[in-house]
Write a protein that holds these residues in place. Sequence first.
Motif, PDB file in Angstrom:
ATOM      1  N   ARG A   1      11.698  -0.037  -6.221  1.00 28.78           N
ATOM      2  CA  ARG A   1      12.498  -1.202  -5.931  1.00 28.78           C
ATOM      3  C   ARG A   1      11.360  -2.209  -5.183  1.00 28.78           C
ATOM      4  N   MET A   2      10.262  -1.729  -4.306  1.00 25.00           N
ATOM      5  CA  MET A   2       9.212  -2.691  -3.910  1.00 25.00           C
ATOM      6  C   MET A   2       8.505  -3.467  -5.049  1.00 25.00           C
TER       7      MET A   2
ATOM      8  N   ARG B   1       7.049   4.983   5.910  1.00 25.59           N
ATOM      9  CA  ARG B   1       7.818   6.109   5.948  1.00 25.59           C
ATOM     10  C   ARG B   1       6.777   7.062   6.617  1.00 25.59           C
TER      11      ARG B   1
ATOM     12  N   THR C   1       1.520   0.129  -4.935  1.00 19.40           N
ATOM     13  CA  THR C   1       2.417   1.173  -4.265  1.00 19.40           C
ATOM     14  C   THR C   1       2.490   2.300  -5.455  1.00 19.40           C
ATOM     15  N   HIS C   2       2.935   3.313  -5.020  1.00 23.15           N
ATOM     16  CA  HIS C   2       3.190   4.407  -5.832  1.00 23.15           C
ATOM     17  C   HIS C   2       4.252   4.260  -7.063  1.00 23.15           C
TER      18      HIS C   2
ATOM     19  N   GLY D   1       6.708  -2.093   7.657  1.00 21.60           N
ATOM     20  CA  GLY D   1       8.179  -2.039   7.441  1.00 21.60           C
ATOM     21  C   GLY D   1       8.507  -2.927   6.473  1.00 21.60           C
TER      22      GLY D   1
ATOM     23  N   SER E   1      -0.058  -3.679   3.675  1.00 22.90           N
ATOM     24  CA  SER E   1       1.420  -3.455   4.101  1.00 22.90           C
ATOM     25  C   SER E   1       1.842  -1.887   3.857  1.00 22.90           C
TER      26      SER E   1
ATOM     27  N   PHE F   1      10.195  -5.890   3.985  1.00 22.96           N
ATOM     28  CA  PHE F   1      10.291  -7.473   4.146  1.00 22.96           C
ATOM     29  C   PHE F   1      11.726  -7.967   4.298  1.00 22.96           C
ATOM     30  N   GLY F   2      12.691  -7.183   3.843  1.00 19.10           N
ATOM     31  CA  GLY F   2      14.046  -7.594   3.847  1.00 19.10           C
ATOM     32  C   GLY F   2      14.300  -8.097   2.200  1.00 19.10           C
ATOM     33  N   GLY F   3      14.011  -7.256   1.214  1.00 23.79           N
ATOM     34  CA  GLY F   3      13.955  -7.742  -0.127  1.00 23.79           C
ATOM     35  C   GLY F   3      13.305  -8.683  -0.669  1.00 23.79           C
TER      36      GLY F   3
ATOM     37  N   GLY G   1       0.887  -1.307  -0.105  1.00 23.57           N
ATOM     38  CA  GLY G   1       0.038  -0.082  -0.127  1.00 23.57           C
ATOM     39  C   GLY G   1       0.860   1.457  -0.061  1.00 23.57           C
ATOM     40  N   GLY G   2       0.205   2.284   0.661  1.00 23.42           N
ATOM     41  CA  GLY G   2       0.921   3.558   0.799  1.00 23.42           C
ATOM     42  C   GLY G   2       0.474   4.505  -0.188  1.00 23.42           C
TER      43      GLY G   2
ATOM     44  N   LYS H   1       6.937  14.584  -9.568  1.00 19.59           N
ATOM     45  CA  LYS H   1       6.903  13.229 -10.337  1.00 19.59           C
ATOM     46  C   LYS H   1       5.579  13.095 -10.973  1.00 19.59           C
TER      47      LYS H   1
ATOM     48  N   ALA I   1       7.683   3.647  -6.550  1.00 17.69           N
ATOM     49  CA  ALA I   1       8.245   2.813  -5.555  1.00 17.69           C
ATOM     50  C   ALA I   1       8.908   1.643  -6.255  1.00 17.69           C
TER      51      ALA I   1
HETATM   52  N1  LIG Z   1       8.016   7.230  -4.081  1.00 12.18           N
HETATM   53  C1  LIG Z   1       7.015   8.106  -3.991  1.00 12.18           C
HETATM   54  O1  LIG Z   1       7.059   9.225  -4.797  1.00 12.18           O
HETATM   55  C2  LIG Z   1       5.829   7.672  -3.000  1.00 12.18           C
HETATM   56  C3  LIG Z   1       4.942   8.640  -3.030  1.00 12.18           C
HETATM   57  C4  LIG Z   1       3.666   8.343  -2.309  1.00 12.18           C
HETATM   58  C5  LIG Z   1       3.567   7.229  -1.632  1.00 12.18           C
HETATM   59  N2  LIG Z   1       4.617   6.236  -1.555  1.00 12.18           N
HETATM   60  C6  LIG Z   1       4.641   5.021  -0.942  1.00 12.18           C
HETATM   61  O2  LIG Z   1       5.583   4.971   0.142  1.00 12.18           O
HETATM   62  C7  LIG Z   1       6.194   4.008   0.208  1.00 12.18           C
HETATM   63  C8  LIG Z   1       7.691   3.970   0.136  1.00 12.18           C
HETATM   64  O3  LIG Z   1       7.811   4.207  -1.337  1.00 12.18           O
HETATM   65  P1  LIG Z   1       9.264   4.382  -1.450  1.00 12.18           P
HETATM   66  O4  LIG Z   1       9.351   4.902  -3.096  1.00 12.18           O
HETATM   67  O5  LIG Z   1      10.250   4.432  -0.777  1.00 12.18           O
HETATM   68  O6  LIG Z   1       9.669   2.512  -2.165  1.00 12.18           O
HETATM   69  P2  LIG Z   1      10.872   1.805  -2.581  1.00 12.18           P
HETATM   70  O7  LIG Z   1      12.213   2.942  -2.986  1.00 12.18           O
HETATM   71  O8  LIG Z   1      10.352   1.097  -3.904  1.00 12.18           O
HETATM   72  O9  LIG Z   1      11.093   0.735  -1.541  1.00 12.18           O
HETATM   73  C9  LIG Z   1      12.033   0.716  -0.784  1.00 12.18           C
HETATM   74  C10 LIG Z   1      11.986  -0.262   0.251  1.00 12.18           C
HETATM   75  O10 LIG Z   1      11.162  -0.128   1.068  1.00 12.18           O
HETATM   76  C11 LIG Z   1      10.169  -1.142   1.532  1.00 12.18           C
HETATM   77  N3  LIG Z   1       8.750  -0.870   1.157  1.00 12.18           N
HETATM   78  C12 LIG Z   1       8.390  -0.102   0.052  1.00 12.18           C
HETATM   79  N4  LIG Z   1       6.950  -0.263   0.018  1.00 12.18           N
HETATM   80  C13 LIG Z   1       6.512  -0.957   1.226  1.00 12.18           C
HETATM   81  C14 LIG Z   1       5.374  -1.662   1.236  1.00 12.18           C
HETATM   82  N5  LIG Z   1       4.109  -1.064   0.780  1.00 12.18           N
HETATM   83  N6  LIG Z   1       5.372  -2.514   2.379  1.00 12.18           N
HETATM   84  C15 LIG Z   1       6.641  -2.901   3.036  1.00 12.18           C
HETATM   85  N7  LIG Z   1       7.704  -2.336   2.760  1.00 12.18           N
HETATM   86  C16 LIG Z   1       7.948  -1.487   1.724  1.00 12.18           C
HETATM   87  C17 LIG Z   1      10.730  -2.178   0.830  1.00 12.18           C
HETATM   88  O11 LIG Z   1      11.709  -2.797   1.828  1.00 12.18           O
HETATM   89  P3  LIG Z   1      12.419  -4.173   1.864  1.00 12.18           P
HETATM   90  O12 LIG Z   1      13.401  -4.369   0.645  1.00 12.18           O
HETATM   91  O13 LIG Z   1      13.133  -4.469   3.187  1.00 12.18           O
HETATM   92  O14 LIG Z   1      11.138  -5.118   1.607  1.00 12.18           O
HETATM   93  C18 LIG Z   1      11.414  -1.641  -0.248  1.00 12.18           C
HETATM   94  O15 LIG Z   1      12.622  -2.456  -0.857  1.00 12.18           O
HETATM   95  C19 LIG Z   1       5.270   2.883  -0.678  1.00 12.18           C
HETATM   96  O16 LIG Z   1       4.442   2.359   0.190  1.00 12.18           O
HETATM   97  C20 LIG Z   1       4.837   3.839  -1.616  1.00 12.18           C
HETATM   98  O17 LIG Z   1       3.510   3.111  -2.075  1.00 12.18           O
HETATM   99  C21 LIG Z   1       5.695   6.692  -2.429  1.00 12.18           C
END
Ligand SMILES: NC(=O)c1ccc[n+]([C@@H]2O[C@H](COP(=O)([O-])OP(=O)(O)OC[C@H]3O[C@@H](n4cnc5c(N)ncnc54)[C@H](OP(=O)(O)O)[C@@H]3O)[C@@H](O)[C@H]2O)c1
Length: 251
Positions: free
Chosen positions: A79-80, A35, A73-74, A49, A31, A51-53, A9-10, A197, A77
């Motif tokens: 990597r996720m 952040r 996810t966004h 949190g 999940s 999951f650990g990759g 989610g997120g 973005k 995101a």
């Molecule tokens: N990037 C954006 O602009 C943005 C904007 C709005 C909302 N969000 C939300 O913010 C969260 C993090 O985004 P990000 O860009 O930092 O992601 P990311 O760079 O793709 O992810 C980095 C790490 O964060 C953990 N992670 C990300 N999303 C997760 C989730 N929903 N549940 C559990 N672990 C998660 C994973 O860790 P592990 O490898 O340890 O599993 C992943 O490898 C996401 O839920 C996304 O939907 C992001």
Amino acid sequence: MHLNPLILGGTTEATALCAALDAAGISGTVSFAGRVRRPVRQPLPQRVGGFGGAAGLAAYLAAQRISHVIDATHPFAARMSANAVAACTAANVPLIALTRAPWQAGPGDDWTHVPDIAGAVAALDRPALRVMLAVGRMHLAEFAPNPQHFYLLRLIDAPDTPLPLPECTIVQDRGPFSVAGDLALMRRHRIDLVVSKNSGGTGAAAKITAARQLGLPVLMIDRPAIPPRAEAHSPAEVLDWLRHSGTARGV
Ligand SMILES: NC(=O)c1ccc[n+]([C@@H]2O[C@H](COP(=O)([O-])OP(=O)(O)OC[C@H]3O[C@@H](n4cnc5c(N)ncnc54)[C@H](OP(=O)(O)O)[C@@H]3O)[C@@H](O)[C@H]2O)c1
């Protein structure tokens, strides 16, 4: 068939999906990365949190007997999302992404495209402007090479550490945002340029519409690449997929 989906989610879209699942009498787990200090409350049980990759996610899917994964996810995101593809392939769990189309420039839009955050930073190597910087909390420090600009930052949570941006104003707010509100915000701060973005969807689109109405240029950060996966564009499509795709576990 016993459904036990995991929703990554997120996003506004994930929140809508959780409501739709709940209304359909389907439970599961949503999940969050962790952040945001207080994520939007969901009707489904939640976990927080990383999951650990990909390997950690694959182990979680098996341990929790997850029947399906929905990546809501966004679009940034990356990597996720890549981990979800790898883990679901390894664990043989069906995966679908709930995605939104990118925004497209239309008449009246003045967009310059950059491929990533580094491209936006490079494009800001120019004389001082008043910039609305809508890239989220995690990437702000990357803009330190251009301290000459005034930055308007809209964040859900205040930053934990001081920002390396000497001239900035932080507005704490959570979307969805309105065009009227964003017009007023941009006028109040005399914004010259919007950095965004290409998130797509409706929750964050108001600033793009407001920029168009004010005749402001937009520095548009294009989306990162994500490995191919099945995609749905609405909660209803996801529900249909859940009901009709066979579960790998056959339970
Ligand atoms: N990037 C954006 O602009 C943005 C904007 C709005 C909302 N969000 C939300 O913010 C969260 C993090 O985004 P990000 O860009 O930092 O992601 P990311 O760079 O793709 O992810 C980095 C790490 O964060 C953990 N992670 C990300 N999303 C997760 C989730 N929903 N549940 C559990 N672990 C998660 C994973 O860790 P592990 O490898 O340890 O599993 C992943 O490898 C996401 O839920 C996304 O939907 C992001």
